[in-house]
Design a protein around this motif. Structure first.
Motif, PDB file in Angstrom:
ATOM      1  N   LEU A 130       8.669   6.996  11.950  1.00 33.28           N
ATOM      2  CA  LEU A 130       7.449   6.010  12.107  1.00 33.28           C
ATOM      3  C   LEU A 130       6.078   6.680  12.832  1.00 33.28           C
ATOM      4  CD1 LEU A 130       6.644   2.899  11.712  1.00 33.28           C
ATOM      5  CD2 LEU A 130       7.061   2.475  14.190  1.00 33.28           C
ATOM      6  N   GLU A 131       6.402   7.410  13.796  1.00 37.25           N
ATOM      7  CA  GLU A 131       5.416   8.325  14.377  1.00 37.25           C
ATOM      8  C   GLU A 131       4.913   9.178  13.354  1.00 37.25           C
ATOM      9  OE1 GLU A 131       6.454  11.152  17.440  1.00 37.25           O
ATOM     10  OE2 GLU A 131       5.463   9.755  18.530  1.00 37.25           O
ATOM     11  N   ALA A 132       5.867   9.869  12.560  1.00 38.56           N
ATOM     12  CA  ALA A 132       5.084  10.855  11.426  1.00 38.56           C
ATOM     13  C   ALA A 132       4.194   9.983  10.428  1.00 38.56           C
ATOM     14  CB  ALA A 132       6.130  11.363  10.670  1.00 38.56           C
ATOM     15  N   ILE A 133       4.590   8.972  10.104  1.00 37.44           N
ATOM     16  CA  ILE A 133       3.765   8.115   9.272  1.00 37.44           C
ATOM     17  C   ILE A 133       2.535   7.893   9.990  1.00 37.44           C
ATOM     18  CG2 ILE A 133       3.362   5.800   7.925  1.00 37.44           C
ATOM     19  CD1 ILE A 133       6.605   5.720   7.962  1.00 37.44           C
ATOM     20  N   ASP A 178      11.636   5.221  -0.593  1.00 37.63           N
ATOM     21  CA  ASP A 178      10.821   4.198  -1.277  1.00 37.63           C
ATOM     22  C   ASP A 178      10.722   2.891  -0.480  1.00 37.63           C
ATOM     23  OD1 ASP A 178      10.279   5.666  -3.684  1.00 37.63           O
ATOM     24  OD2 ASP A 178      12.423   5.101  -4.538  1.00 37.63           O
ATOM     25  N   ILE A 179       9.454   2.331  -0.488  1.00 38.67           N
ATOM     26  CA  ILE A 179       8.862   1.243   0.227  1.00 38.67           C
ATOM     27  C   ILE A 179       8.476   0.108  -0.653  1.00 38.67           C
ATOM     28  CG2 ILE A 179       7.495   0.258   2.406  1.00 38.67           C
ATOM     29  CD1 ILE A 179       9.426   2.242   3.232  1.00 38.67           C
ATOM     30  N   ASP A 180       9.341  -1.012  -0.961  1.00 45.50           N
ATOM     31  CA  ASP A 180       8.626  -1.896  -1.721  1.00 45.50           C
ATOM     32  C   ASP A 180       8.905  -3.333  -1.216  1.00 45.50           C
ATOM     33  OD1 ASP A 180      11.372  -2.547  -1.327  1.00 45.50           O
ATOM     34  OD2 ASP A 180      12.209  -1.811  -3.318  1.00 45.50           O
ATOM     35  N   ASN A 181       8.468  -3.303  -0.186  1.00 43.71           N
ATOM     36  CA  ASN A 181       8.260  -4.661   0.591  1.00 43.71           C
ATOM     37  C   ASN A 181       6.962  -4.792   1.379  1.00 43.71           C
ATOM     38  OD1 ASN A 181       8.883  -7.132   2.005  1.00 43.71           O
ATOM     39  ND2 ASN A 181      10.982  -6.967   1.297  1.00 43.71           N
ATOM     40  N   LYS A 182       6.402  -5.981   1.774  1.00 48.93           N
ATOM     41  CA  LYS A 182       5.366  -6.090   2.655  1.00 48.93           C
ATOM     42  C   LYS A 182       5.884  -5.803   4.112  1.00 48.93           C
ATOM     43  CE  LYS A 182       1.944  -8.609   0.131  1.00 48.93           C
ATOM     44  NZ  LYS A 182       1.070  -9.808   0.194  1.00 48.93           N
ATOM     45  N   VAL A 183       7.119  -6.082   4.341  1.00 46.54           N
ATOM     46  CA  VAL A 183       7.770  -6.006   5.863  1.00 46.54           C
ATOM     47  C   VAL A 183       9.056  -5.320   5.561  1.00 46.54           C
ATOM     48  CG1 VAL A 183       8.399  -7.491   7.673  1.00 46.54           C
ATOM     49  CG2 VAL A 183       6.629  -8.291   6.361  1.00 46.54           C
ATOM     50  N   THR A 184       8.853  -4.310   6.274  1.00 46.63           N
ATOM     51  CA  THR A 184      10.297  -3.221   6.331  1.00 46.63           C
ATOM     52  C   THR A 184      10.402  -2.766   7.867  1.00 46.63           C
ATOM     53  OG1 THR A 184       9.334  -2.160   4.412  1.00 46.63           O
ATOM     54  CG2 THR A 184      10.809  -0.984   5.808  1.00 46.63           C
ATOM     55  N   ILE A 188       6.011  15.451   5.938  1.00 46.61           N
ATOM     56  CA  ILE A 188       6.184  14.506   4.859  1.00 46.61           C
ATOM     57  C   ILE A 188       5.040  14.033   4.381  1.00 46.61           C
ATOM     58  CG2 ILE A 188       7.740  13.193   6.638  1.00 46.61           C
ATOM     59  CD1 ILE A 188       5.421  11.046   7.216  1.00 46.61           C
ATOM     60  N   ARG A 189       5.054  13.539   2.850  1.00 51.19           N
ATOM     61  CA  ARG A 189       4.198  13.064   2.293  1.00 51.19           C
ATOM     62  C   ARG A 189       4.144  11.689   1.918  1.00 51.19           C
ATOM     63  NH1 ARG A 189       4.574  16.504  -1.636  1.00 51.19           N
ATOM     64  NH2 ARG A 189       6.192  15.435  -3.226  1.00 51.19           N
ATOM     65  N   LEU A 190       2.926  10.888   1.922  1.00 54.53           N
ATOM     66  CA  LEU A 190       2.889   9.676   1.744  1.00 54.53           C
ATOM     67  C   LEU A 190       2.286   9.162   0.621  1.00 54.53           C
ATOM     68  CD1 LEU A 190       1.493   8.272   5.131  1.00 54.53           C
ATOM     69  CD2 LEU A 190       3.976   8.775   4.428  1.00 54.53           C
ATOM     70  N   SER A 191       2.904   8.286  -0.599  1.00 52.41           N
ATOM     71  CA  SER A 191       2.477   7.929  -1.671  1.00 52.41           C
ATOM     72  C   SER A 191       1.943   6.551  -1.541  1.00 52.41           C
ATOM     73  CB  SER A 191       3.300   8.084  -2.788  1.00 52.41           C
ATOM     74  OG  SER A 191       3.921   9.468  -2.896  1.00 52.41           O
ATOM     75  N   TRP A 192       0.603   6.388  -1.774  1.00 52.76           N
ATOM     76  CA  TRP A 192       0.050   5.139  -1.897  1.00 52.76           C
ATOM     77  C   TRP A 192      -0.474   4.611  -3.214  1.00 52.76           C
ATOM     78  CZ3 TRP A 192      -1.033   3.746   3.165  1.00 52.76           C
ATOM     79  CH2 TRP A 192      -1.027   4.650   4.156  1.00 52.76           C
ATOM     80  N   MET A 193      -0.573   3.127  -3.092  1.00 49.19           N
ATOM     81  CA  MET A 193      -1.172   2.534  -4.532  1.00 49.19           C
ATOM     82  C   MET A 193      -1.647   1.254  -4.050  1.00 49.19           C
ATOM     83  SD  MET A 193       0.522   1.432  -7.956  1.00 49.19           S
ATOM     84  CE  MET A 193       0.929   3.226  -8.280  1.00 49.19           C
ATOM     85  N   PHE A 241       0.747  -1.193   0.143  1.00 41.30           N
ATOM     86  CA  PHE A 241      -0.052  -0.005   0.014  1.00 41.30           C
ATOM     87  C   PHE A 241       0.966   1.206  -0.150  1.00 41.30           C
ATOM     88  CE2 PHE A 241      -2.452  -3.217   2.512  1.00 41.30           C
ATOM     89  CZ  PHE A 241      -3.398  -3.464   1.216  1.00 41.30           C
ATOM     90  N   LEU A 242       1.711   1.422   1.050  1.00 41.82           N
ATOM     91  CA  LEU A 242       2.524   2.695   1.023  1.00 41.82           C
ATOM     92  C   LEU A 242       3.755   2.560   0.263  1.00 41.82           C
ATOM     93  CD1 LEU A 242       2.944   5.343   2.307  1.00 41.82           C
ATOM     94  CD2 LEU A 242       4.174   4.151   4.190  1.00 41.82           C
ATOM     95  N   LYS A 243       4.017   3.333  -0.674  1.00 41.63           N
ATOM     96  CA  LYS A 243       4.813   3.150  -1.584  1.00 41.63           C
ATOM     97  C   LYS A 243       6.234   4.036  -1.599  1.00 41.63           C
ATOM     98  CE  LYS A 243       3.096   0.079  -4.377  1.00 41.63           C
ATOM     99  NZ  LYS A 243       3.482  -1.198  -4.415  1.00 41.63           N
TER     100      LYS A 243
END
Length: 239
Positions: A53-56, A33-39, A86-91, A2-4
């Motif tokens: 993490l708190e900001a997310i 960039d986040i490209d894994n289900k577990v980070t 921060i800005r979050l990009s989702w898909m 979801f979070l990219k």
């Protein structure tokens, strides 16, 4: 997934000498960039992993003291100083999920005791206050965590024995394989970091960079201690 991507809005910062922008890993961030289900986020205390993490969690509109969008209660000093930058990009964009903040988990449990009208259905059928600290964490993971959601966990190992950390790894596996879940976890646990195929992002050395499991201090120090315990203790206790 979801979070990219996480983008740091550098142009909005007025003073990089002020917290949290004074944290080197944050001040040097452009995007992540986040490209894994577990980070996993790893690093020394004060390296910025919990701050990000708190900001997310803040941008997800989760309660930054712990909980989801539906948990409204206040805890002193539980806000996010970085969330507005921060800005979050989702898909695709999702709203389901949970933010676990180990240090304020007691306050979350007290909040649930006050508002739950379902007989603690999402928490194992009884108040989390009536369970041990470790049992309450596992009850949360087993009963509250479900599919199509993002879970942000800050030091979930704080209440878990080594055996229960292994149980938690199985929970992560089951949820990501069949439940379409995404996890971002800040941790010091070499057991959790061993989750196969996970991305590990180090916040040390003033930047955020991907590292291999065997490159983490958590692995190297733990391995050295277990293999050379007597020498290790002699070196640090008798110097």
């Amino acid at each position: 997934m979801f979070l990219k991507r996480i983008t740091f809005l550098r142009e909005d910062v007025q003073d990089y000498h002020e917290y949290p922008f004074s944290i080197p890993s944050i001040s040097n961030l452009h995007h992540l960039d986040i490209d894994n289900k577990v980070t996993f986020f790893v690093g020394e205390n004060g390296s910025g992993k919990s701050t990000l993490l708190e900001a997310i969690a803040d941008k997800c509109e989760f309660n930054t003291a712990g909980g989801s969008r539906n948990n409204s209660y206040d805890v002193h000093a539980a806000g996010s100083a970085l969330g507005d930058y921060i800005r979050l990009s989702w898909m695709p964009k999702i709203t389901n999920g949970f933010f676990l903040r180990a240090e304020s988990f007691y306050h979350f449990v007290s909040h649930i005791d006050e508002v739950d009208l379902t007989g603690f259905r999402d928490y194992g059928g009884r108040s989390l206050h009536e369970q041990s600290h470790g049992e309450s964490f596992l009850s949360l993971f087993l009963n509250r965590f479900k599919g199509s959601a993002i879970y942000l966990l800050d030091e979930p190992e704080a209440a878990l024995s080594p055996q229960r950390q292994l149980s938690f790894l199985r929970i992560i596996h089951d949820l990501t394989e069949s439940g379409d879940c995404q996890f971002i976890i800040a941790t010091h646990s070499p057991i959790l970091l061993g989750y196969p195929g996970a991305t590990i992002l180090s916040f040390d050395d003033g930047r955020i960079a991907e590292v291999n499991y065997e490159e983490t201090d958590h692995y190297r120090i733990t391995k050295y201690f277990l293999q050379h315990r007597e020498k290790f203790l002699k070196d640090i206790l008798e110097e």
